[in-house]
Write a protein that holds these residues in place. Structure first.
Motif, short mmCIF file in Angstrom:
data_model
loop_
_atom_site.label_atom_id
_atom_site.label_comp_id
_atom_site.label_asym_id
_atom_site.label_seq_id
_atom_site.Cartn_x
_atom_site.Cartn_y
_atom_site.Cartn_z
N SER A 1 -24.85 -18.05 34.16
CA SER A 1 -24.40 -18.10 32.77
C SER A 1 -25.30 -18.95 31.88
O SER A 1 -25.18 -18.90 30.66
CB SER A 1 -22.98 -18.65 32.71
N LEU B 1 -25.09 -22.11 31.80
CA LEU B 1 -24.34 -23.31 31.44
C LEU B 1 -24.79 -24.55 32.21
O LEU B 1 -24.51 -25.68 31.79
CB LEU B 1 -22.85 -23.08 31.69
N SER C 1 -14.83 -28.14 30.14
CA SER C 1 -15.04 -26.93 29.33
C SER C 1 -16.13 -26.05 29.92
O SER C 1 -16.07 -24.82 29.82
CB SER C 1 -15.37 -27.31 27.89
N ARG D 1 -15.72 -22.16 30.90
CA ARG D 1 -16.65 -21.17 30.34
C ARG D 1 -17.40 -20.41 31.44
O ARG D 1 -17.68 -19.22 31.31
CB ARG D 1 -17.63 -21.86 29.39
N ILE E 1 -14.99 -17.82 32.72
CA ILE E 1 -14.90 -16.75 31.73
C ILE E 1 -16.13 -15.85 31.83
O ILE E 1 -16.03 -14.62 31.73
CB ILE E 1 -14.73 -17.32 30.31
N TRP E 2 -17.29 -16.44 32.05
CA TRP E 2 -18.51 -15.65 32.17
C TRP E 2 -18.41 -14.68 33.35
O TRP E 2 -18.79 -13.51 33.23
CB TRP E 2 -19.72 -16.57 32.35
N ILE F 1 -12.95 -22.68 23.94
CA ILE F 1 -13.03 -21.30 24.40
C ILE F 1 -12.44 -20.35 23.35
O ILE F 1 -11.69 -20.77 22.48
CB ILE F 1 -12.30 -21.11 25.75
N TYR G 1 -8.46 -16.36 25.53
CA TYR G 1 -8.35 -16.96 26.86
C TYR G 1 -7.40 -18.15 26.88
O TYR G 1 -7.33 -18.86 27.87
CB TYR G 1 -9.72 -17.38 27.37
#
Length: 356
Positions: free
Chosen positions: A74, A76, A261, A265, A268-269, A350, A354
């Motif tokens: 991702s 991140l 967070s 995330r 979610i990715w 987010i 979600y």
């Protein structure tokens, strides 16, 4: 010794659980050094800081490498503002508890049951991140040749049970929902990594398997009469949690605040990139066929990060009541498991879809 070796029928479950933390696993982990940080002391009721030195370090559990892979794919991982000297491959709740006790892990990712066990065992921890699941992510697998068709058929059977992991909660809730009293079944104490072996050998009649395990198990044993008993029982919680001592270090607490967070995330990715995740994780690292990987992905749940933890706390309270009724813990107030200073961090970072 058989993997199903158990204490005598008259054993005190509470004393047994407390005794586990002094075992060889904990002793082995004690040889690991704690993450070296010396930030200012932070009171549990003090405002959570947001700034910390860039050399602040945290050891974060990454079972089977899924978290690190998600962060890398991702992009991140580039947003980490602290050092991660180690991503231990620790996933099972009892192992995470032992690692916390030995000061060799700073953040774990588990279901809701391990924090309850940690509290009972005297390991002070706090939940700092909450993800909700609305659909079942576990199923009940029968041993080969079984005639079991429903949860009601569990009466008189031997059931694999892990009192420190999500599978234990799922089983107790399913029994309650089906009106099967705990005294009508035999709960065989195992850890989840022993479940498959116990099923395959026929030493237990039922074990709870994750959705990711189901395709391969059926591929191997469906022809021999193994089957899956599906229910609507969900394991609501996936949590990030940390030892209270870590949260008393202002720098580490602030670093954790910046991480929760990113954790959300990254999850979610993976949800938004199912084809990539199926190939890169399930096929490339877990050795599933692409077809099986796609089957697992199809059963995945949209991640939910609620802006309030009231539902999660109520869920944990029910878990505590179930475990207490089974003789595994004493009752206590679930509120003490949560550090509400972290409650709104994820929801604020987010997309709205979600959050519920």
């Amino acid at each position: 010794m058989s993997v199903l070796a158990r204490p005598p029928a008259t054993f005190d479950r509470r004393l047994f659980l407390r005794g586990l933390v002094g075992g060889t696993v904990a002793l082995g982990l004690a040889a690991c050094s704690a993450t070296a940080n010396s930030g200012p002391v932070l009171a549990s009721d003090a405002t959570l800081p947001t700034e910390f030195p860039p050399d602040t370090a945290l050891k974060i559990a990454a079972y089977q490498g899924s978290l690190t892979l998600a962060l890398e794919l991702s992009g991140l991982k580039n947003e980490l503002r602290f050092q991660v000297p180690e991503w231990p491959n620790i996933g099972a709740g009892p192992d995470v508890i032992n690692a916390f006790r030995a000061n060799s892990l700073d953040i774990g990712n588990n279901a809701g049951l391990p924090p309850i066990q940690a509290e009972y065992q005297g390991v002070e921890t706090k939940i700092v991140g909450v993800q909700l699941t609305r659909t079942p992510n576990y199923a009940f697998a029968t041993k080969p040749g079984s005639d079991i068709e429903t949860v009601a058929d569990f009466k008189g059977k031997q059931l694999a049970f892990s009192q420190g992991q999500a599978q234990g909660t799922v089983l107790l809730r399913a029994l309650e929902e089906a009106g099967v009293d705990q005294s009508d079944v035999t709960l065989t104490n195992l850890t989840s990594n022993q479940f498959l072996t116990a099923l395959q050998s026929g030493q237990v009649d039922i074990a709870v398997l994750s959705n990711a395990q189901v395709p391969k198990y059926l591929e191997q044993y469906r022809a021999d009469g193994a089957k899956i008993i599906e229910t609507d029982v969900v394991d609501l919680l996936s949590v990030l949690w940390a030892p209270s001592a870590v949260l008393e270090d202002a720098d580490q607490a602030a670093a954790i605040g910046s991480f929760v967070s990113l954790w959300a995330r990254a999850n979610i990715w993976t949800w938004e990139n199912p084809d990539v995740w199926a190939q890169k994780f399930y096929v490339d690292t877990q050795n599933l066929s692409l077809t099986d990987a796609q089957g697992v992905i199809a059963l995945a749940n949209r991640p939910i990060y609620p802006p309030t933890w009231d539902e999660a706390i109520a869920w944990e309270q029910k878990n505590i009541e179930l475990l207490s009724a089974a003789g595994f813990v004493d009752e206590f107030d679930a509120e003490k498991l949560f550090d509400r200073r972290f409650e709104h961090i994820v929801a604020d970072a987010i997309p709205t879809e979600y959050r519920s």
